[in-house]
Design a protein around this motif. Sequence first.
Motif, PDB file in Angstrom:
ATOM      1  N   ASN A 196     -11.760  54.913 -16.677  1.00 49.77           N
ATOM      2  CA  ASN A 196     -12.274  55.936 -15.764  1.00 49.77           C
ATOM      3  C   ASN A 196     -12.682  57.199 -16.508  1.00 49.77           C
ATOM      4  O   ASN A 196     -13.748  57.762 -16.263  1.00 49.77           O
ATOM      5  N   GLY A 197     -11.848  57.639 -17.425  1.00 47.72           N
ATOM      6  CA  GLY A 197     -12.152  58.850 -18.177  1.00 47.72           C
ATOM      7  C   GLY A 197     -13.279  58.661 -19.163  1.00 47.72           C
ATOM      8  O   GLY A 197     -14.125  59.535 -19.345  1.00 47.72           O
ATOM      9  N   GLY A 199     -15.227  53.696 -12.751  1.00 42.78           N
ATOM     10  CA  GLY A 199     -15.131  52.277 -13.043  1.00 42.78           C
ATOM     11  C   GLY A 199     -13.749  51.798 -13.428  1.00 42.78           C
ATOM     12  O   GLY A 199     -13.555  50.620 -13.698  1.00 42.78           O
ATOM     13  N   GLY A 200     -12.771  52.695 -13.442  1.00 44.52           N
ATOM     14  CA  GLY A 200     -11.422  52.291 -13.797  1.00 44.52           C
ATOM     15  C   GLY A 200     -10.810  51.312 -12.820  1.00 44.52           C
ATOM     16  O   GLY A 200      -9.899  50.566 -13.154  1.00 44.52           O
ATOM     17  N   GLY A 201     -11.328  51.301 -11.621  1.00 39.90           N
ATOM     18  CA  GLY A 201     -10.809  50.387 -10.614  1.00 39.90           C
ATOM     19  C   GLY A 201     -11.178  48.939 -10.861  1.00 39.90           C
ATOM     20  O   GLY A 201     -10.498  48.038 -10.377  1.00 39.90           O
ATOM     21  N   PHE A 212      -7.809  57.560  -7.312  1.00 34.00           N
ATOM     22  CA  PHE A 212      -8.073  58.915  -6.836  1.00 34.00           C
ATOM     23  C   PHE A 212      -7.535  59.997  -7.775  1.00 34.00           C
ATOM     24  O   PHE A 212      -8.287  60.879  -8.188  1.00 34.00           O
ATOM     25  N   PRO A 213      -6.253  59.948  -8.165  1.00 36.93           N
ATOM     26  CA  PRO A 213      -5.786  60.988  -9.099  1.00 36.93           C
ATOM     27  C   PRO A 213      -6.455  60.896 -10.466  1.00 36.93           C
ATOM     28  O   PRO A 213      -6.672  61.914 -11.125  1.00 36.93           O
ATOM     29  N   PHE A 214      -6.794  59.683 -10.903  1.00 35.51           N
ATOM     30  CA  PHE A 214      -7.500  59.539 -12.187  1.00 35.51           C
ATOM     31  C   PHE A 214      -8.835  60.263 -12.126  1.00 35.51           C
ATOM     32  O   PHE A 214      -9.239  60.930 -13.079  1.00 35.51           O
ATOM     33  N   VAL A 261     -12.435  64.741 -13.496  1.00 34.73           N
ATOM     34  CA  VAL A 261     -13.294  65.840 -13.058  1.00 34.73           C
ATOM     35  C   VAL A 261     -12.850  67.145 -13.706  1.00 34.73           C
ATOM     36  O   VAL A 261     -13.680  67.927 -14.187  1.00 34.73           O
ATOM     37  N   LEU A 262     -11.561  67.381 -13.733  1.00 41.00           N
ATOM     38  CA  LEU A 262     -11.060  68.615 -14.346  1.00 41.00           C
ATOM     39  C   LEU A 262     -11.380  68.669 -15.839  1.00 41.00           C
ATOM     40  O   LEU A 262     -11.803  69.713 -16.345  1.00 41.00           O
TER      41      LEU A 262
END
Length: 117
Positions: free
Chosen positions: A18-19, A24-26, A53-55, A60-61
């Motif tokens: 995801n990062g 796409g981490g899902g 969601f938290p990932f 984003v941060l």
Amino acid sequence: MTEKGKYRVCGALAGTVNGLFGGGGGIPLVFLLRSWAKLSDKTALATCVAVIFPFCLVSVLVYAFRGALPLGEALPYFLGGLAGGWIGGRLFKDVPNTWLKRIFALFLLYGAVRYLL
């Protein structure tokens, strides 16, 4: 490997994907939740959304702090994504597992072809 170890590997893999790719981490997480955690298809998909969601928030941060997030360009997609997420969540329980698998597979194939070309 212990059950908790498997879950940590699943989470680490999903978070890394995801990062690294901005999403796409899902995709690997759904497969791992089904095979390692032995979750049903729909439970794996719903769990994946909750885990990702938290990932996504963390990614984003990181992107925002590094100056790589054009908020003006992202906002319309965010608003559309909220609407699509609501619609998809409402339809989720009514779509048979077979069709969920087929739609997911077609989505993956379409994305792969577009990305490679």
